[in-house]
Design a protein around this motif. Structure first.
Motif, PDB file in Angstrom:
ATOM      1  N   GLN A  39      46.605  43.183  44.592  1.00 29.61           N
ATOM      2  CA  GLN A  39      47.100  43.208  45.965  1.00 29.61           C
ATOM      3  C   GLN A  39      46.597  41.948  46.672  1.00 29.61           C
ATOM      4  N   PRO A  40      47.311  41.469  47.699  1.00 28.25           N
ATOM      5  CA  PRO A  40      46.811  40.315  48.447  1.00 28.25           C
ATOM      6  C   PRO A  40      45.461  40.646  49.089  1.00 28.25           C
ATOM      7  N   LEU A  41      44.549  39.676  49.098  1.00 30.59           N
ATOM      8  CA  LEU A  41      43.249  39.897  49.736  1.00 30.59           C
ATOM      9  C   LEU A  41      43.430  40.017  51.236  1.00 30.59           C
ATOM     10  N   VAL A  57      34.883  42.925  36.935  1.00 32.59           N
ATOM     11  CA  VAL A  57      35.156  41.483  36.896  1.00 32.59           C
ATOM     12  C   VAL A  57      36.627  41.222  36.566  1.00 32.59           C
ATOM     13  N   ALA A  58      37.189  41.976  35.621  1.00 31.65           N
ATOM     14  CA  ALA A  58      38.612  41.812  35.285  1.00 31.65           C
ATOM     15  C   ALA A  58      39.489  42.097  36.498  1.00 31.65           C
ATOM     16  N   VAL A  59      39.172  43.155  37.222  1.00 32.45           N
ATOM     17  CA  VAL A  59      39.959  43.517  38.413  1.00 32.45           C
ATOM     18  C   VAL A  59      39.780  42.465  39.513  1.00 32.45           C
ATOM     19  N   ALA A  60      38.543  42.051  39.743  1.00 37.03           N
ATOM     20  CA  ALA A  60      38.268  41.065  40.801  1.00 37.03           C
ATOM     21  C   ALA A  60      38.961  39.742  40.507  1.00 37.03           C
ATOM     22  N   ALA A  61      38.883  39.275  39.257  1.00 38.95           N
ATOM     23  CA  ALA A  61      39.525  38.008  38.891  1.00 38.95           C
ATOM     24  C   ALA A  61      41.038  38.088  39.084  1.00 38.95           C
ATOM     25  N   ALA A  62      41.623  39.234  38.717  1.00 34.24           N
ATOM     26  CA  ALA A  62      43.072  39.402  38.869  1.00 34.24           C
ATOM     27  C   ALA A  62      43.490  39.359  40.335  1.00 34.24           C
ATOM     28  N   HIS A  63      42.582  39.737  41.228  1.00 33.21           N
ATOM     29  CA  HIS A  63      42.873  39.709  42.663  1.00 33.21           C
ATOM     30  C   HIS A  63      42.545  38.357  43.298  1.00 33.21           C
ATOM     31  N   GLY A  64      42.185  37.373  42.484  1.00 29.02           N
ATOM     32  CA  GLY A  64      41.953  36.031  43.005  1.00 29.02           C
ATOM     33  C   GLY A  64      40.555  35.754  43.487  1.00 29.02           C
ATOM     34  N   GLY A 122      35.706  59.352  44.315  1.00 28.38           N
ATOM     35  CA  GLY A 122      35.324  59.897  45.619  1.00 28.38           C
ATOM     36  C   GLY A 122      36.216  59.416  46.746  1.00 28.38           C
ATOM     37  N   MET A 123      36.963  58.326  46.513  1.00 27.85           N
ATOM     38  CA  MET A 123      37.906  57.793  47.515  1.00 27.85           C
ATOM     39  C   MET A 123      39.352  57.984  47.082  1.00 27.85           C
ATOM     40  N   ASP A 124      39.564  58.573  45.890  1.00 30.01           N
ATOM     41  CA  ASP A 124      40.896  58.765  45.331  1.00 30.01           C
ATOM     42  C   ASP A 124      41.636  57.429  45.207  1.00 30.01           C
ATOM     43  N   VAL A 125      40.919  56.423  44.669  1.00 29.68           N
ATOM     44  CA  VAL A 125      41.466  55.070  44.532  1.00 29.68           C
ATOM     45  C   VAL A 125      41.228  54.591  43.104  1.00 29.68           C
ATOM     46  N   VAL A 126      42.215  53.897  42.524  1.00 31.10           N
ATOM     47  CA  VAL A 126      42.045  53.204  41.249  1.00 31.10           C
ATOM     48  C   VAL A 126      42.551  51.775  41.434  1.00 31.10           C
ATOM     49  N   LEU A 127      41.686  50.805  41.167  1.00 26.45           N
ATOM     50  CA  LEU A 127      42.082  49.402  41.278  1.00 26.45           C
ATOM     51  C   LEU A 127      42.271  48.845  39.884  1.00 26.45           C
ATOM     52  N   ARG A 128      43.342  48.056  39.709  1.00 22.92           N
ATOM     53  CA  ARG A 128      43.767  47.648  38.366  1.00 22.92           C
ATOM     54  C   ARG A 128      43.989  46.145  38.293  1.00 22.92           C
ATOM     55  N   SER A 129      43.728  45.604  37.113  1.00 20.40           N
ATOM     56  CA  SER A 129      43.943  44.166  36.920  1.00 20.40           C
ATOM     57  C   SER A 129      45.422  43.813  36.867  1.00 20.40           C
ATOM     58  N   ASP A 130      46.287  44.776  36.552  1.00 21.32           N
ATOM     59  CA  ASP A 130      47.726  44.476  36.441  1.00 21.32           C
ATOM     60  C   ASP A 130      48.491  44.756  37.726  1.00 21.32           C
ATOM     61  N   GLN A 131      47.797  45.215  38.758  1.00 20.50           N
ATOM     62  CA  GLN A 131      48.468  45.475  40.037  1.00 20.50           C
ATOM     63  C   GLN A 131      47.673  44.859  41.186  1.00 20.50           C
TER      64      GLN A 131
END
Length: 246
Positions: free
Chosen positions: A127-129, A196-203, A116-125
């Motif tokens: 971004q800085p918080l 959780v995988a995505v959140a952990a990858a983002h620190g 619905g937001m045209d967004v995909v968040l990934r554990s391998d990419q």
């Protein structure tokens, strides 16, 4: 060259999101029937693709009958074809597609699509918080905020942000739209593995509500509670949880 696990997760989450938008936008089904049709369609696509691309791995999906054979695998894909079926059916933006991979019980790789937001968040990419807010914003369920979360919010002086699916709430912390997501109302492994995988990858801090690790690919897929928050808030949230009456 074959895709990495993270690339596969992202491709599948993205494609499933597009399928779900097409199912909804055709306008032939509405309400609960739409949610069911979306779930079944996205699940069929994801399960077929994973069995084709990673035939030696285990698989756990909210929409498939559980098979204990997965317990013998060290690598298990854990998916939720539509996280937030009601929000999807209502054409809101706060629903998600989860494609996660647990390795030796740890949520290691994941992609969360927010179609619905045209967004995909990934554990391998990662971004800085973005900078956090001085007064913490805490995500709670739209329909049934857990009493413990409300009590912790009061102790911390947090601003409550009601939102739909678990994936949308977790990704709001990743995206800097909130500081804390504390859930104590009970979930299942597919509700949190990919987020959780995505959140952990983002620190971000990820744990159970008592600070213990989140363990996946268990015989019982029920997960009672979850904390995803910015690292600077983790100890304060955990201390507030410990101070609540049992």
């Amino acid at each position: 060259m074959s895709m990495t696990d993270a690339e596969l997760a992202a491709q599948l989450a993205t494609a499933a999101g597009r399928i779900l938008l097409q199912v909804r936008d055709c306008g032939l089904i509405t309400g609960q029937a739409l949610g069911k049709a979306g779930d079944q369609t996205a699940n069929q696509f994801l399960c077929h693709a994973l069995r084709e691309q990673r035939p030696d791995d285990g698989l756990l999906s909210e929409e498939e009958k559980d098979n204990s054979e997965r317990l013998s695998h060290s690598r298990v894909w854990i998916i939720d074809p539509v996280d937030g079926t009601r929000e999807y059916g209502e054409a809101r933006a706060d629903w998600a597609v989860h494609v996660g991979l647990a390795i030796e019980g740890v949520a290691s790789i994941g992609a969360v699509a927010l179609p619905g937001m045209d967004v995909v968040l990934r554990s391998d990419q990662p971004q800085p918080l973005p900078p956090g807010a001085p007064i913490p914003r805490m995500l709670v369920s739209r329909s049934r905020p857990a009493p413990e979360a409300l009590a912790v919010a009061e102790l911390l002086g947090a601003e409550l942000l009601p939102m739909g699916s678990a994936g949308a709430k977790a990704m709001a912390v990743v995206r800097g739209d909130a500081e804390i997501y504390l859930h104590t109302g009970g979930q299942y492994e597919w509700d949190s593995c990919a987020p959780v995988a995505v959140a952990a990858a983002h620190g971000l801090h990820v744990s159970r509500a008592d600070g213990s690790p989140l363990v996946y690919n268990q015989a019982d897929t029920y997960m009672p509670d979850l904390l995803i928050c910015r690292p600077d808030w983790a100890e304060r949230v955990l201390a507030a949880m410990r101070s609540l009456p049992v």
